[in-house]
Motif scaffolding. Structure first.
Motif, PDB file in Angstrom:
ATOM      1  N   GLY A 230       1.070  -1.103   0.005  1.00  0.00           N
ATOM      2  CA  GLY A 230      -0.190  -0.082   0.333  1.00  0.00           C
ATOM      3  C   GLY A 230       0.950   1.418   0.108  1.00  0.00           C
ATOM      4  N   VAL A 231       1.592   1.618   0.782  1.00  0.00           N
ATOM      5  CA  VAL A 231       2.690   2.585   0.753  1.00  0.00           C
ATOM      6  C   VAL A 231       3.783   2.374   0.052  1.00  0.00           C
ATOM      7  CG1 VAL A 231       3.747   3.890   2.582  1.00  0.00           C
ATOM      8  CG2 VAL A 231       1.574   2.372   3.104  1.00  0.00           C
ATOM      9  N   VAL A 232       4.251   1.355  -0.624  1.00  0.00           N
ATOM     10  CA  VAL A 232       5.699   1.485  -1.199  1.00  0.00           C
ATOM     11  C   VAL A 232       5.516   1.461  -3.050  1.00  0.00           C
ATOM     12  CG1 VAL A 232       7.824   0.583  -1.610  1.00  0.00           C
ATOM     13  CG2 VAL A 232       7.176   0.592   0.653  1.00  0.00           C
ATOM     14  N   LEU A 233       4.646   0.434  -2.454  1.00  0.00           N
ATOM     15  CA  LEU A 233       5.270   0.294  -4.341  1.00  0.00           C
ATOM     16  C   LEU A 233       3.421  -0.250  -5.173  1.00  0.00           C
ATOM     17  CD1 LEU A 233       5.612  -4.359  -3.713  1.00  0.00           C
ATOM     18  CD2 LEU A 233       6.852  -2.771  -4.686  1.00  0.00           C
ATOM     19  N   PHE A 234       2.115   0.402  -4.384  1.00  0.00           N
ATOM     20  CA  PHE A 234       1.080   1.428  -5.215  1.00  0.00           C
ATOM     21  C   PHE A 234       1.157   2.414  -5.409  1.00  0.00           C
ATOM     22  CE2 PHE A 234      -2.555   3.551  -4.416  1.00  0.00           C
ATOM     23  CZ  PHE A 234      -2.895   3.093  -6.007  1.00  0.00           C
ATOM     24  N   PRO A 235       2.259   2.905  -4.700  1.00  0.00           N
ATOM     25  CA  PRO A 235       2.398   4.312  -4.812  1.00  0.00           C
ATOM     26  C   PRO A 235       4.132   4.685  -6.166  1.00  0.00           C
ATOM     27  CG  PRO A 235       2.697   4.353  -2.638  1.00  0.00           C
ATOM     28  CD  PRO A 235       2.362   3.248  -3.267  1.00  0.00           C
ATOM     29  N   LEU A 236       4.307   3.290  -5.870  1.00  0.00           N
ATOM     30  CA  LEU A 236       5.922   3.452  -7.004  1.00  0.00           C
ATOM     31  C   LEU A 236       4.733   3.113  -8.275  1.00  0.00           C
ATOM     32  CD1 LEU A 236       8.771   3.418  -7.508  1.00  0.00           C
ATOM     33  CD2 LEU A 236       8.201   0.432  -7.339  1.00  0.00           C
TER      34      LEU A 236
ATOM     35  N   ALA B 251       1.508   4.232  -9.128  1.00  0.00           N
ATOM     36  CA  ALA B 251       1.387   5.909  -8.904  1.00  0.00           C
ATOM     37  C   ALA B 251       1.842   6.439  -9.483  1.00  0.00           C
ATOM     38  CB  ALA B 251      -0.197   6.127  -7.591  1.00  0.00           C
TER      39      ALA B 251
END
Lengths: 429, 409
Positions: free
Chosen positions: A34-40, A42
């Motif tokens: 949620g906090v690392v891979l998704f933002p990456l 995104a």
């Protein structure tokens, strides 16, 4: 038979262990997702979109329908009013329009000039174009309906809900993509300059910190009184908050009240105070050759070296101390000089850790944002890619452009570490 | 015969280097102590020092009062001669005793350093081993002093500036002494003002709250995870333990735009909770990696015995793995605390509300022309002290934490 059942049990145990392992790892996995891979992901998404900082708040239009005629009695003439409002404090709405169905059994007697009746549609629709709405702007549209038979006005409201539409600026979730962020980025001369500065900063910062760390480790290898204290002391720059040490450097080198400038002036070394973190270049004369030294960039690199040599020092010292002492004693017996001992004994032993440190420091220097941002704000020729991400996204308020720079940062990082890992001495990896 | 292997050349290099170094250091000290302009005389002191070095190496044996006294006198004379009787060129008239004191210090330190480096080097050709050792010793001493100085100066400036008043800073920026006679309320004026007028107590508490929560969340997530990776068999275990650290290499700046966008939409942006979500996500991978290494070093038989005795896995974690790995947990906690405490980027991006500022965010807001510099430095000291206390107190744990996990910078 017994053997078989124990196998089945073992299989069940294995499955249970597996399930437990996944259960224990799930929270970590979700958080990282949620906090690392998704933002990456995104970030790449945003980099293909023309998103501005202002687009983050999703705009809306509030619209209410109000019956002006008495609602309790039946009548054949009903006056309606649409009250609309842009509730946002900051953002304009453009091409605002709304549609509402004309109730069955009614004709439009009188209508606001901004509205049209679409008669070709069944049921007929009142379509109003309100144009652009300023923040907090409000307005009304009046409609008079004539019914063939008297109706209860209150019931009308439930049947017909106006459908508002306006030019939405929230492009974050849409499927429109554009390459313009990248086109603009690569076609600007500034980007290539920024890239060059980033490379200077990263290479010199990394190499400098590594060399200083090696030097410090060599010094701290010999035993002397107070060595433990000195070792702890040398780690201060690394453990102290970046904000504190960055500002103490800024104060130290301040052109007006800084100690260094006053000292240099008092000693007659310079005539005018030097703005160390604000001056792009300074002319230096070395062995009769004049050349321009990028002053602010050099200062930022020096800070980088100063702040991160303790880390290299710590790693290299730990590795050196794990080399058995008798190897050196044997070398001494054979008449190896101190330099030879360093070159043929210490260096081969620490080359692995040096390579790893170089990789890690390279990546982290490349990623570094805080230091430069706090020291110079990215001015005076010190704008690296990471500072440019901030600059584009939050100073220029163009999130899309910032994300494009961030994507470039990530792409370069990925390829550089790929190359490094390929060439890394395998036995130390 | 190689010239650099002769004791004469080596001693002259040592003499020159040490004399110039002490000349610079003492001149700077003189400027700082008395605020009197002093101009450097590098070339003169270099020649004087080289000759002093030559004297050191020419005499034998190199100990005893007479030798040292003679050497000190000769060095002093050399310096005086080559600087034309003005070893420290003051631009203004100077009271004599100060000049004498400076000369005395300069000669003493230079002489001591030169003799302790030269030791028993012969004036002529030396063995390669001895002469290399000599040069390395010279480098060692120089390096030690330079390292100590460059680390010391910025921190000293930070502390001294924070204790100054606005007037004395403007009056003489070079006065780096701390005036203890001024009284505590004046001395710590900037600190008092920070805590009374600039909301620093709130910042401090926020920082503690966020850092401690980050440590707690990190441990809650990473202890079971590390246990699973080190003890349980499951497909993808190798891959997981290998790739978890790569998460750590993803730059924060790449995450900040999407997280900013996302958190703005869901209302987590301007909140401490948002930070408590982001910080653990960046620290868990390294915590998991460190703990996993430690758990693997514990004997597996303990777990097997406990399983046979009927303990569940959860009980094994809390009753066996945890108590045994307290040192590792301590170093992980301290390391994570430090990262969260020092973190700047997300705090800067996310927090708008003054009441939610952490120390990093609060200090940045002091960096304006309206706030005097000593407040900025006082704020920096406030932010630094807890970390340094923790560091000094638990240095042993922290150093092991730093070396295993600190790929982050």
């Amino acid at each position: 038979m017994e053997n078989r059942s124990s196998q089945i049990n073992a299989g069940a145990l294995v499955r249970r262990e597996r399930r437990l392992a996944y259960k224990l790892l799930l929270p970590t996995f979700l958080l990282v997702l949620g906090v690392v891979l998704f933002p990456l992901f995104a970030n790449f998404w945003i980099s293909f979109k023309p998103v501005l900082l202002a687009d983050l708040r999703s705009p809306e239009l509030s619209i209410r329908e109000k019956v002006l005629s008495a609602s309790e009695t039946k009548s054949d003439i009903v006056r309606l009013e649409y009250r609309y409002r842009n509730p946002s404090k900051k953002y304009n709405l453009t091409e605002v329009k709304f549609d509402d169905r004309v109730p069955d059994g009614a004709s439009v007697q009188e209508v606001d000039p901004r509205c049209k009746i679409k008669v070709d549609l069944m049921p007929r629709v009142i379509s109003c174009e309100l144009g652009a709405l300023e923040p907090k702007a409000r307005g009304r549209v009046a409609v008079t309906l004539a019914f063939y038979e008297p109706v209860l006005a209150r019931q009308l409201l439930l049947k017909t809900k106006p459908e508002a539409s306006f030019q939405t600026k929230n492009v974050l979730t849409s499927f429109e993509f554009t390459l313009s962020n990248y086109f603009k980025l690569f076609s600007s001369a500034e980007f290539w300059n920024v890239l060059k500065i980033t490379i200077y900063y990263t290479v010199f910062g990394t190499a400098g910190a590594l060399l200083m760390g090696l030097f410090a480790a060599q010094i701290m290898r010999s035993v002397f009184p107070g060595r433990a204290i000195v070792r702890g002391f040398l780690l201060f720059p690394y453990v102290a908050p970046v904000i504190a040490v960055a500002f103490s450097w800024v104060v130290l080198f301040d052109p007006f009240s800084g100690v260094i400038n006053h000292l240099l002036i008092e000693m007659g070394e310079i005539k005018q105070p030097i703005n160390f973190f604000g001056q792009r270049t300074v002319e230096v004369e070395l062995f009769g050759h004049k050349f321009n030294l990028p002053l602010a960039l050099s200062m930022v690199i020096l800070f980088e070296i100063w702040r991160y040599f303790p880390l290299s020092f710590l790693f290299i010292l730990a590795r050196m101390q794990s080399i058995p002492k008798d190897v050196y004693e044997a070398a001494e017996m054979d008449g190896a000089s101190p330099l030879q001992q360093f070159w043929f004994l210490s260096l081969p032993n620490i080359v692995g850790i040096l390579a790893i440190l170089f990789l890690l420091r390279f990546i982290w220097t490349f990623n570094k944002f805080d230091d430069i941002f706090l020291l110079t704000g990215g001015n005076a020729g010190t704008r690296t890619l990471t500072v440019n991400v901030y600059e584009q996204a939050f100073a220029v308020s163009n999130l899309g452009a910032g994300a494009a720079v961030a994507s470039v940062v990530f792409a370069i990082l990925l390829s550089v570490s790929g190359i490094f890992i390929y060439f890394l001495p395998k036995d130390h990896g | 015969m190689k010239f650099w292997m002769t004791g004469l050349f080596g001693a002259m290099v040592a003499g020159g280097v040490w004399t110039v170094l002490w000349h610079v250091i003492i001149s700077i000290l003189a400027v700082l102590m008395w605020g009197i302009p002093v101009s450097l005389q590098i070339a003169s002191t270099l020649i004087a020092g080289m000759l002093a070095g030559a004297f050191v190496v020419s005499k034998y044996p190199r100990k005893g009062y007479t030798y040292n006294l003679l050497g000190l006198t000769i060095t002093a004379f050399l310096i005086l001669i080559f600087t034309f009787g003005q070893p420290f060129k003051f631009s203004t008239e100077m009271i004599d005793w100060k000049a004498h004191l400076l000369l005395f210090l300069h000669v003493g330190f230079s002489w001591w350093c030169i003799t302790s480096v030269v030791k028993d080097i012969k004036i002529g050709q030396n063995q390669k081993y001895l002469i290399e050792k000599f040069y390395l010793n010279l480098l060692w001493g120089l390096g030690l002093i330079i390292f100590l100085l460059i680390v010391f100066v910025p921190f000293y400036i930070m502390i001294v500036t924070s204790l100054k008043s606005q007037q004395s800073l403007l009056l003489n920026p070079l006065d780096l002494s701390v005036d203890f006679r001024a009284g505590y309320s004046k001395l710590f004026g900037s600190y008092i003002e920070l805590f009374t007028e600039y909301n620093f107590l709130t910042y401090l508490l926020n920082s503690f709250l966020v850092s401690i929560s980050t440590v707690a969340i990190t441990l809650i997530f990473s202890i079971p995870g590390a246990y699973a990776v080190s003890r349980l068999r499951f497909p993808g275990r190798k891959w997981f333990s290998g790739s978890i650290l790569t998460i750590y290499l993803i730059p924060a700046i790449v995450l900040v735009i999407p997280l900013y966008a996302l958190f703005s939409q869901i209302g987590l942006r301007n909140s401490l909770l948002g930070l408590c979500v982001v910080y653990p996500a960046t620290t868990i991978p390294v915590a998991l990696y460190m703990l996993q290494g430690y758990f693997s070093s514990l004997p597996r038989e303990l777990d097997d015995a406990a399983l046979i005795d009927g303990l569940s896995r959860a009980q094994i974690i809390t009753k066996i793995a945890l108590p045994l790995s307290m040192p590792a947990i301590a170093s992980v906690s301290l390391y994570v605390f430090m990262i969260a405490w020092n973190e700047f980027l997300f705090a800067f991006m996310f927090l708008d509300d003054v009441n939610l500022f952490t120390l990093s965010r609060g200090i940045v807001s002091l960096d304006s022309s309206e706030v005097p510099r000593q407040h900025l430095m006082a704020g920096s000291v406030v932010a630094t002290i807890p970390v340094l206390i923790i560091f000094l107190w638990f240095e042993r744990y922290l150093v092991s934490g730093l070396t295993t996990g600190s790929v982050k910078g």
